[in-house]
Design a protein around this motif. Structure first.
Motif, mmCIF file in Angstrom:
data_model
loop_
_atom_site.group_PDB
_atom_site.id
_atom_site.type_symbol
_atom_site.label_atom_id
_atom_site.label_comp_id
_atom_site.label_asym_id
_atom_site.label_seq_id
_atom_site.Cartn_x
_atom_site.Cartn_y
_atom_site.Cartn_z
ATOM 1 N N LYS A 1 11.605 4.488 -0.357
ATOM 2 C CA LYS A 1 11.643 4.742 1.082
ATOM 3 C C LYS A 1 10.262 5.051 1.656
ATOM 4 N N CYS A 2 9.321 5.383 0.796
ATOM 5 C CA CYS A 2 7.969 5.690 1.278
ATOM 6 C C CYS A 2 7.273 4.454 1.847
ATOM 7 N N PHE A 3 7.715 3.275 1.426
ATOM 8 C CA PHE A 3 7.059 2.033 1.825
ATOM 9 C C PHE A 3 7.880 1.308 2.883
ATOM 10 N N ARG A 4 7.202 0.734 3.843
ATOM 11 C CA ARG A 4 7.880 0.037 4.934
ATOM 12 C C ARG A 4 8.533 -1.245 4.451
ATOM 13 N N ASN A 5 7.755 -2.100 3.798
ATOM 14 C CA ASN A 5 8.265 -3.371 3.281
ATOM 15 C C ASN A 5 7.778 -3.577 1.856
ATOM 16 N N CYS B 1 4.987 9.819 -1.272
ATOM 17 C CA CYS B 1 5.064 10.534 0.007
ATOM 18 C C CYS B 1 5.990 11.728 -0.147
ATOM 19 N N LEU B 2 5.822 12.697 0.735
ATOM 20 C CA LEU B 2 6.689 13.853 0.802
ATOM 21 C C LEU B 2 7.626 13.695 1.996
ATOM 22 N N PRO B 3 8.785 14.337 1.968
ATOM 23 C CA PRO B 3 9.719 14.208 3.107
ATOM 24 C C PRO B 3 9.047 14.594 4.415
ATOM 25 N N GLY B 4 9.233 13.743 5.414
ATOM 26 C CA GLY B 4 8.633 13.985 6.716
ATOM 27 C C GLY B 4 7.201 13.505 6.855
ATOM 28 N N HIS B 5 6.644 12.931 5.789
ATOM 29 C CA HIS B 5 5.260 12.451 5.815
ATOM 30 C C HIS B 5 5.191 10.938 5.602
ATOM 31 N N GLU B 6 6.257 10.226 5.905
ATOM 32 C CA GLU B 6 6.260 8.780 5.722
ATOM 33 C C GLU B 6 5.287 8.120 6.695
ATOM 34 N N VAL B 7 4.633 7.075 6.238
ATOM 35 C CA VAL B 7 3.683 6.324 7.062
ATOM 36 C C VAL B 7 4.001 4.830 6.932
ATOM 37 N N PRO B 8 3.617 4.022 7.924
ATOM 38 C CA PRO B 8 3.936 2.585 7.902
ATOM 39 C C PRO B 8 3.003 1.793 6.995
ATOM 40 N N VAL B 9 3.307 1.803 5.705
ATOM 41 C CA VAL B 9 2.483 1.095 4.721
ATOM 42 C C VAL B 9 3.389 0.186 3.895
ATOM 43 N N ASP B 10 2.971 -1.066 3.721
ATOM 44 C CA ASP B 10 3.718 -2.018 2.898
ATOM 45 C C ASP B 10 3.243 -1.939 1.445
ATOM 46 N N LEU B 11 4.090 -2.372 0.536
ATOM 47 C CA LEU B 11 3.748 -2.459 -0.886
ATOM 48 C C LEU B 11 3.817 -3.920 -1.290
ATOM 49 N N ILE B 12 2.683 -4.457 -1.758
ATOM 50 C CA ILE B 12 2.581 -5.870 -2.097
ATOM 51 C C ILE B 12 2.272 -6.012 -3.585
ATOM 52 N N PHE B 13 3.131 -6.732 -4.286
ATOM 53 C CA PHE B 13 2.894 -7.054 -5.686
ATOM 54 C C PHE B 13 2.262 -8.450 -5.736
ATOM 55 N N PHE B 14 1.086 -8.527 -6.315
ATOM 56 C CA PHE B 14 0.239 -9.714 -6.206
ATOM 57 C C PHE B 14 -0.043 -10.276 -7.599
ATOM 58 N N THR B 15 0.538 -11.429 -7.895
ATOM 59 C CA THR B 15 0.365 -12.039 -9.215
ATOM 60 C C THR B 15 -0.641 -13.186 -9.176
ATOM 61 N N ASP B 16 -1.168 -13.488 -10.351
ATOM 62 C CA ASP B 16 -2.142 -14.573 -10.459
ATOM 63 C C ASP B 16 -1.498 -15.940 -10.282
ATOM 64 N N ARG B 17 -0.282 -16.099 -10.820
ATOM 65 C CA ARG B 17 0.404 -17.388 -10.757
ATOM 66 C C ARG B 17 1.908 -17.144 -10.727
ATOM 67 N N LYS B 18 2.650 -18.164 -10.399
ATOM 68 C CA LYS B 18 4.106 -18.056 -10.322
ATOM 69 C C LYS B 18 4.717 -19.072 -11.256
ATOM 70 N N GLY B 19 5.127 -18.597 -12.444
ATOM 71 C CA GLY B 19 5.711 -19.473 -13.438
ATOM 72 C C GLY B 19 7.166 -19.781 -13.144
ATOM 73 N N PRO B 20 7.782 -20.645 -13.964
ATOM 74 C CA PRO B 20 9.175 -21.064 -13.723
ATOM 75 C C PRO B 20 10.179 -19.914 -13.842
ATOM 76 N N ASN B 21 9.819 -18.866 -14.586
ATOM 77 C CA ASN B 21 10.731 -17.729 -14.770
ATOM 78 C C ASN B 21 10.282 -16.509 -13.967
ATOM 79 N N PHE B 22 9.599 -16.742 -12.866
ATOM 80 C CA PHE B 22 9.023 -15.640 -12.096
ATOM 81 C C PHE B 22 10.087 -14.639 -11.641
#
Length: 351
Positions: free
Chosen positions: A164-168, A123-144
């Protein structure tokens, strides 16, 4: 007959000039209305109207301004209503989802490194939008936490302006077991998992952005948000293969590549049912090709003919067939509306 024709010409002429008078009277801007500059922003095609009130308008009294707004017929009010119609889903939850195998977190970190360059800022300054960033894994190992989450969080910490471009920022997993499945099976399970999340955690729309889907312009996050919330409703919006030959088209069809924006169907029961039907009959293919094939399978005509308009082709993202090299500057010049390219073999200059 000649005389009758002459009279007809006079009548038609009078009607034409009357039409011009009425058109000018009712549709030309008046001095008490705001002037509209219909220049479209580069990152907001078809929705980027900028409203600029005239100097005379800004000097009018508050009472006069209220009177114009009350009528609901001013150019300003009409355009506001039009824009609300064009972008009528601005209350929707939108997310960018980055799916990856837990063992390949290094590809995610390398992908995010590109975001640090000025030409590829989310994003550029002043152009922020309400978008989340989700990291999506196949599995969750013991050392995740140490092996997966920490490297990503460290990368985010090194790029605070991009963060800062991402809401959550969220981490989710498909919960696959220890026994690996086939590639297509695991990819399909992960993809359809996004429709089975708890409603309060599930976005309304998400951009499925794999680690080989690259930005080629700055402000690409705003472009994703606009494509999700503006225009006609859709269930999937993305790109066909842009560089395949005729033989490959016969093999792969005109399917929309998996790097696309998807509707999770929270607001549409028919959409939810359609998604279940596709998942139940994948034809042994990855989900993106299976979606296209389900639409075009003659056996599914009764369902498909009521849903095909929700399969929306777009060029905000371009799918560049994986075995051919592409260059960011050349693709950007070729497709002025494109902000993302899916393709593994980008040239050295594109990195």
């Amino acid at each position: 007959m000649a005389r009758l024709g002459y009279r007809s010409v006079i009548v038609v002429g009078l009607l034409f000039f009357s039409y011009l008078f009425l058109l000018n009277h009712y549709f030309s801007p008046r001095d008490d209305e705001p002037k509209v500059d219909r220049k479209v922003g580069e990152d907001q095609p078809n929705v980027g109207f900028r409203l600029q009130p005239s100097s005379q308008q800004s000097q009018q009294s508050q009472q006069q301004s209220q009177q114009v707004q009350t009528t609901g017929n001013s150019a300003f009010d009409i355009i506001k209503r039009d824009l609300k119609f064009v972008c009528n889903r601005t209350d929707a939850d939108v997310a960018v989802v980055i799916p990856f195998q837990e063992a390949k977190v290094d590809k995610v970190v390398a992908h995010m490194e590109r975001w640090k360059k000025s030409d590829y800022l989310p994003c550029l300054p002043g152009h922020e939008v309400p978008v989340d960033l989700i990291f999506f894994t196949d599995r969750k190992g013991p050392n995740f936490d140490s092996a997966v989450k920490r490297p990503i969080e460290d990368q985010l910490a090194s790029m605070p302006n991009q963060r800062k471009c991402f809401r959550n920022i969220k981490f989710i997993t498909a919960g696959l077991g220890d026994k690996p499945e086939s590639k297509f099976t695991e990819v399909n399970i992960m993809f359809f998992h996004l429709w089975k999340m708890p409603a309060d955690e599930q976005p309304d729309y998400f951009m499925n952005m794999e680690t080989d889907c690259w930005p080629i312009r700055p402000n690409w996050l705003k472009k994703i948000w606009i494509e999700a919330v503006c225009g006609d409703e859709f269930w999937v919006k993305g790109s066909i293969n842009r560089n395949t030959n005729a033989g490959e088209v016969k093999l792969y069809g005109f399917h929309i590549n998996g790097n696309a924006i998807y509707n999770t169907c929270k607001r549409d029961a028919f959409c939810r049912e359609w998604t279940k039907l596709v998942e139940a009959d994948l034809y042994g293919n990855p989900y993106d090709f299976a979606m296209w094939w389900y639409y075009h399978d003659p056996r599914n005509v009764p369902t498909a003919r009521n849903a095909l308009h929700m399969y929306s082709y777009s060029d905000f993202v371009v799918n560049w067939y994986h075995n051919q090299e592409w260059d960011a500057s050349k693709v950007a010049a070729m497709y002025p509306n494109t902000y993302l390219v899916h393709g593994q073999k980008h040239s050295a200059a594109s990195v």
